[in-house]
Design a protein around this motif. Structure first.
Motif, PDB file in Angstrom:
ATOM      1  N   MET A   1       1.149  -1.227   0.222  1.00 20.55           N
ATOM      2  CA  MET A   1      -0.244  -0.007  -0.272  1.00 20.55           C
ATOM      3  C   MET A   1       0.344   1.233   0.068  1.00 20.55           C
ATOM      4  O   MET A   1       2.138   1.290   0.577  1.00 20.55           O
ATOM      5  CB  MET A   1      -0.746  -0.107   1.072  1.00 20.55           C
ATOM      6  N   CYS A   2       0.619   2.395  -1.129  1.00 24.31           N
ATOM      7  CA  CYS A   2       0.912   3.239  -0.856  1.00 24.31           C
ATOM      8  C   CYS A   2      -0.073   4.758  -0.787  1.00 24.31           C
ATOM      9  O   CYS A   2      -1.279   4.754  -0.559  1.00 24.31           O
ATOM     10  CB  CYS A   2       1.594   3.936  -2.448  1.00 24.31           C
ATOM     11  N   VAL A   3       0.555   5.665   0.337  1.00 27.82           N
ATOM     12  CA  VAL A   3      -0.528   7.056   0.046  1.00 27.82           C
ATOM     13  C   VAL A   3      -0.003   7.797  -1.135  1.00 27.82           C
ATOM     14  O   VAL A   3       1.630   8.261  -1.292  1.00 27.82           O
ATOM     15  CB  VAL A   3      -1.071   7.445   1.431  1.00 27.82           C
ATOM     16  N   THR A   4      -0.822   8.933  -1.251  1.00 28.64           N
ATOM     17  CA  THR A   4      -0.073   9.881  -2.210  1.00 28.64           C
ATOM     18  C   THR A   4      -0.223  11.781  -1.258  1.00 28.64           C
ATOM     19  O   THR A   4      -1.295  11.349  -0.656  1.00 28.64           O
ATOM     20  CB  THR A   4      -0.856  10.475  -3.839  1.00 28.64           C
ATOM     21  N   GLU A   5       0.127  12.583  -0.931  1.00 31.57           N
ATOM     22  CA  GLU A   5      -0.122  13.554  -0.749  1.00 31.57           C
ATOM     23  C   GLU A   5      -0.854  14.893  -1.234  1.00 31.57           C
ATOM     24  O   GLU A   5      -0.615  14.154  -2.637  1.00 31.57           O
ATOM     25  CB  GLU A   5       1.336  14.204  -0.445  1.00 31.57           C
ATOM     26  N   SER A   6      -1.395  15.707  -0.751  1.00 27.10           N
ATOM     27  CA  SER A   6      -2.290  16.200  -1.796  1.00 27.10           C
ATOM     28  C   SER A   6      -2.507  17.288  -1.640  1.00 27.10           C
ATOM     29  O   SER A   6      -2.956  17.551  -0.077  1.00 27.10           O
ATOM     30  CB  SER A   6      -3.580  15.385  -1.976  1.00 27.10           C
ATOM     31  N   LYS A   7      -3.271  18.526  -1.753  1.00 27.12           N
ATOM     32  CA  LYS A   7      -3.850  19.766  -1.507  1.00 27.12           C
ATOM     33  C   LYS A   7      -4.685  19.948  -2.087  1.00 27.12           C
ATOM     34  O   LYS A   7      -5.827  20.716  -1.391  1.00 27.12           O
ATOM     35  CB  LYS A   7      -2.699  21.265  -1.759  1.00 27.12           C
ATOM     36  N   ASP A   8      -6.044  18.454  -2.887  1.00 29.19           N
ATOM     37  CA  ASP A   8      -6.871  18.932  -2.419  1.00 29.19           C
ATOM     38  C   ASP A   8      -7.440  18.297  -0.972  1.00 29.19           C
ATOM     39  O   ASP A   8      -8.028  17.156  -0.220  1.00 29.19           O
ATOM     40  CB  ASP A   8      -7.529  18.002  -3.204  1.00 29.19           C
TER      41      ASP A   8
END
Length: 242
Positions: A16-23
């Protein structure tokens, strides 16, 4: 989309991976965002910081006002965050801490597997576990941030209890007049620190607040109320295009 929050473990979530987001559109219908005292100085330059009362526990909770209309967060309507600062808690997702029981201080790291921030291995994503099933440096960093926020939340609750014990909170109805509306909007359920009550504290009580570093936080809260005019302007601009 419904949440699916489960305990994080290396067997089920090795890849599993996660992404960074400014949304932050997941907060689009949340007019009031809970915050902690430790970020008051920064947030006060952008948002009105007020208090609401938990109807079940009676405890006061500091919040940043991000809208003047119910169910409308003026800052989270598009995928781009429009301000220079944001609450610390905005970056928690898709991870969270959950107590193992009400009586215990032990916590589990959990992940919302339904979050759009969860993905498989990709160029811009961060793995949560290494191939040897050990926590990645990224997960360790995120866990430390979650623990820090949890500690801040506990300290914030204690500060609110202290201020309430000194009868420093007073209910305040905010009356907002918008350009497109004949009738003003009344915002109820808001509490602020009563300056008169603050000034009427005994020298000993006032000095106690000062020695515990609470006076700058109280004044940051009071100064932040000037940002209500910023919200009114943002609402007027929003109404012109929606």
């Amino acid at each position: 989309m419904k949440n699916n929050i489960v305990p994080l473990n290396s067997n089920d979530h090795l890849r599993m991976c996660v992404t960074e987001s400014k949304d932050y559109r997941r907060f689009a219908d949340q007019q009031l965002i809970p915050v902690v005292f430790h970020e008051f100085h920064q947030l006060a330059t952008e948002f009105p910081l007020v208090f609401v009362k938990n109807s079940e526990t009676g405890q006061f909770i500091p919040v940043a006002m991000m809208g003047v209309k119910n169910d409308l967060n003026l800052y989270c309507q598009t995928s781009e965050w429009p301000a220079m600062i944001k609450p610390k808690g905005f970056n928690n997702a898709p991870l969270s801490l959950v107590k193992t029981s009400q009586e215990s201080d032990n916590v589990l790291i959990c992940v919302d597997t339904a979050s759009p921030l969860v993905t498989e291995v990709s160029e811009n994503a961060q793995r949560l576990f290494n191939d040897d099933k050990e926590q990645s440096d990224y997960l360790k960093k995120r866990t430390q941030a979650l623990l820090e926020i949890a500690a801040f939340n506990e300290q914030t609750g204690n500060i609110c209890q202290l201020l309430a014990s000194k009868s420093l909170f007073t209910a305040k109805q905010l009356t907002i007049k918008l350009a497109e509306s004949q009738q003003p909007i009344n915002i109820d359920g808001i509490y602020v620190v009563d300056e008169q009550a603050l000034n009427q504290l005994s020298n000993e009580e006032f000095l106690s607040l000062k020695e515990n570093g609470l006076l700058p936080l109280i004044y940051a809260h009071l100064v932040s109320l000037q940002q209500i005019s910023r919200l009114i302007e943002k609402q007027n601009n929003y109404d012109l295009t929606h």
